[in-house]
Design a protein around this motif. Structure first.
Motif, PDB file in Angstrom:
ATOM      1  N   GLY A  11       0.781  -1.229   0.000  1.00 32.57           N
ATOM      2  CA  GLY A  11       0.000   0.000   0.000  1.00 32.57           C
ATOM      3  C   GLY A  11       0.815   1.283   0.000  1.00 32.57           C
ATOM      4  O   GLY A  11       0.262   2.366  -0.103  1.00 32.57           O
ATOM      5  N   ALA A  12       2.141   1.206   0.147  1.00 36.25           N
ATOM      6  CA  ALA A  12       2.983   2.399   0.145  1.00 36.25           C
ATOM      7  C   ALA A  12       3.175   2.898  -1.286  1.00 36.25           C
ATOM      8  O   ALA A  12       2.876   2.202  -2.244  1.00 36.25           O
ATOM      9  CB  ALA A  12       4.334   2.081   0.782  1.00 36.25           C
ATOM     10  N   GLN A  13       3.684   4.113  -1.419  1.00 35.60           N
ATOM     11  CA  GLN A  13       3.861   4.754  -2.726  1.00 35.60           C
ATOM     12  C   GLN A  13       5.278   4.576  -3.253  1.00 35.60           C
ATOM     13  O   GLN A  13       6.190   5.260  -2.799  1.00 35.60           O
ATOM     14  CB  GLN A  13       3.557   6.245  -2.598  1.00 35.60           C
ATOM     15  CG  GLN A  13       2.148   6.544  -2.194  1.00 35.60           C
ATOM     16  CD  GLN A  13       1.168   6.227  -3.289  1.00 35.60           C
ATOM     17  OE1 GLN A  13       1.337   6.633  -4.432  1.00 35.60           O
ATOM     18  NE2 GLN A  13       0.145   5.480  -2.958  1.00 35.60           N
ATOM     19  N   PRO A  14       5.504   3.696  -4.242  1.00 35.68           N
ATOM     20  CA  PRO A  14       6.834   3.568  -4.843  1.00 35.68           C
ATOM     21  C   PRO A  14       7.035   4.595  -5.959  1.00 35.68           C
ATOM     22  O   PRO A  14       6.075   5.139  -6.498  1.00 35.68           O
ATOM     23  CB  PRO A  14       6.800   2.161  -5.439  1.00 35.68           C
ATOM     24  CG  PRO A  14       5.367   2.001  -5.850  1.00 35.68           C
ATOM     25  CD  PRO A  14       4.566   2.704  -4.779  1.00 35.68           C
ATOM     26  N   VAL A  15       8.295   4.832  -6.280  1.00 34.09           N
ATOM     27  CA  VAL A  15       8.632   5.615  -7.475  1.00 34.09           C
ATOM     28  C   VAL A  15       8.679   4.600  -8.603  1.00 34.09           C
ATOM     29  O   VAL A  15       9.505   3.699  -8.601  1.00 34.09           O
ATOM     30  CB  VAL A  15       9.994   6.326  -7.328  1.00 34.09           C
ATOM     31  CG1 VAL A  15      10.334   7.086  -8.603  1.00 34.09           C
ATOM     32  CG2 VAL A  15       9.995   7.253  -6.124  1.00 34.09           C
ATOM     33  N   VAL A  36       9.124  11.910  -1.541  1.00 32.42           N
ATOM     34  CA  VAL A  36       8.266  10.726  -1.541  1.00 32.42           C
ATOM     35  C   VAL A  36       8.469   9.973  -0.235  1.00 32.42           C
ATOM     36  O   VAL A  36       9.604   9.693   0.157  1.00 32.42           O
ATOM     37  CB  VAL A  36       8.588   9.797  -2.731  1.00 32.42           C
ATOM     38  CG1 VAL A  36       7.614   8.630  -2.786  1.00 32.42           C
ATOM     39  CG2 VAL A  36       8.585  10.565  -4.041  1.00 32.42           C
ATOM     40  N   THR A  37       7.362   9.649   0.421  1.00 32.80           N
ATOM     41  CA  THR A  37       7.380   8.803   1.609  1.00 32.80           C
ATOM     42  C   THR A  37       6.437   7.637   1.344  1.00 32.80           C
ATOM     43  O   THR A  37       5.719   7.634   0.337  1.00 32.80           O
ATOM     44  CB  THR A  37       6.908   9.567   2.863  1.00 32.80           C
ATOM     45  OG1 THR A  37       5.531   9.922   2.697  1.00 32.80           O
ATOM     46  CG2 THR A  37       7.750  10.814   3.102  1.00 32.80           C
ATOM     47  N   GLY A  38       6.420   6.678   2.232  1.00 32.16           N
ATOM     48  CA  GLY A  38       5.509   5.551   2.074  1.00 32.16           C
ATOM     49  C   GLY A  38       4.056   5.975   2.006  1.00 32.16           C
ATOM     50  O   GLY A  38       3.229   5.288   1.436  1.00 32.16           O
ATOM     51  N   GLY A  39       3.744   7.143   2.558  1.00 30.15           N
ATOM     52  CA  GLY A  39       2.372   7.622   2.580  1.00 30.15           C
ATOM     53  C   GLY A  39       1.981   8.543   1.448  1.00 30.15           C
ATOM     54  O   GLY A  39       0.810   8.869   1.304  1.00 30.15           O
ATOM     55  N   GLY A  40       2.918   8.980   0.626  1.00 33.67           N
ATOM     56  CA  GLY A  40       2.545   9.862  -0.469  1.00 33.67           C
ATOM     57  C   GLY A  40       3.706  10.663  -1.026  1.00 33.67           C
ATOM     58  O   GLY A  40       4.863  10.398  -0.736  1.00 33.67           O
ATOM     59  N   VAL A  41       3.336  11.658  -1.811  1.00 34.81           N
ATOM     60  CA  VAL A  41       4.315  12.487  -2.511  1.00 34.81           C
ATOM     61  C   VAL A  41       3.903  13.947  -2.364  1.00 34.81           C
ATOM     62  O   VAL A  41       2.714  14.254  -2.290  1.00 34.81           O
ATOM     63  CB  VAL A  41       4.423  12.069  -3.995  1.00 34.81           C
ATOM     64  CG1 VAL A  41       3.111  12.228  -4.717  1.00 34.81           C
ATOM     65  CG2 VAL A  41       5.506  12.824  -4.716  1.00 34.81           C
ATOM     66  N   GLN A  42       4.906  14.831  -2.277  1.00 34.67           N
ATOM     67  CA  GLN A  42       4.619  16.259  -2.216  1.00 34.67           C
ATOM     68  C   GLN A  42       5.662  17.003  -3.040  1.00 34.67           C
ATOM     69  O   GLN A  42       6.787  16.533  -3.191  1.00 34.67           O
ATOM     70  CB  GLN A  42       4.624  16.754  -0.771  1.00 34.67           C
ATOM     71  CG  GLN A  42       5.998  16.740  -0.125  1.00 34.67           C
ATOM     72  CD  GLN A  42       5.961  17.144   1.332  1.00 34.67           C
ATOM     73  OE1 GLN A  42       5.363  16.463   2.151  1.00 34.67           O
ATOM     74  NE2 GLN A  42       6.589  18.263   1.662  1.00 34.67           N
TER      75      GLN A  42
END
Length: 118
Positions: A11-15, A36-42
């Motif tokens: 469920g984490a956010q990969p590149v 980028v973190t496991g919870g999202g991108v900013q």
């Protein structure tokens, strides 16, 4: 456009890809520099935009700093400030940072990456 190898991220956010001026994170394209973190991108304003990096303290143990297409060194005071807060900064090229982040993320580690575009 290079794509990353699929793996399990729980469920984490990969590149999952990158190209000139952009990164694809969790299937969504983001223009410019990103954190980028496991919870999202900013969005990220680059090395001069320190507050979002320092805000990772307590949430991540390692920050992969992707400094573009060439290996470079971040400002020493930035890496020292991160280390004082318990975050180990690992500078490398942005493609290497994205791959390293994905590997560590798939291992369940507390990691983030800050990526400057290539």
């Amino acid at each position: 456009m290079p794509s990353m190898v699929p793996t399990e991220f729980s469920g984490a956010q990969p590149v999952d890809g990158y190209g000139p001026g952009f990164f694809r994170v969790g299937g969504t394209v983001h223009q410019g520099a990103v954190i980028v973190t496991g919870g999202g991108v900013q969005p990220w304003g680059g090395l001069g935009d320190r507050d979002p990096l320092l805000a990772l303290a307590g949430r991540v143990d390692v920050l992969f700093l992707g400094l573009g297409a060439e290996v470079a060194f971040p400002p020493r005071d930035l890496t020292a400030a991160l280390e004082e807060m318990g975050v180990m900064a690992e500078p490398m090229t942005s493609p290497s940072a994205a791959r390293s982040y994905n590997v560590a993320l798939s291992e369940g580690r507390r990691v983030a990456c800050a990526l400057l575009p290539i």
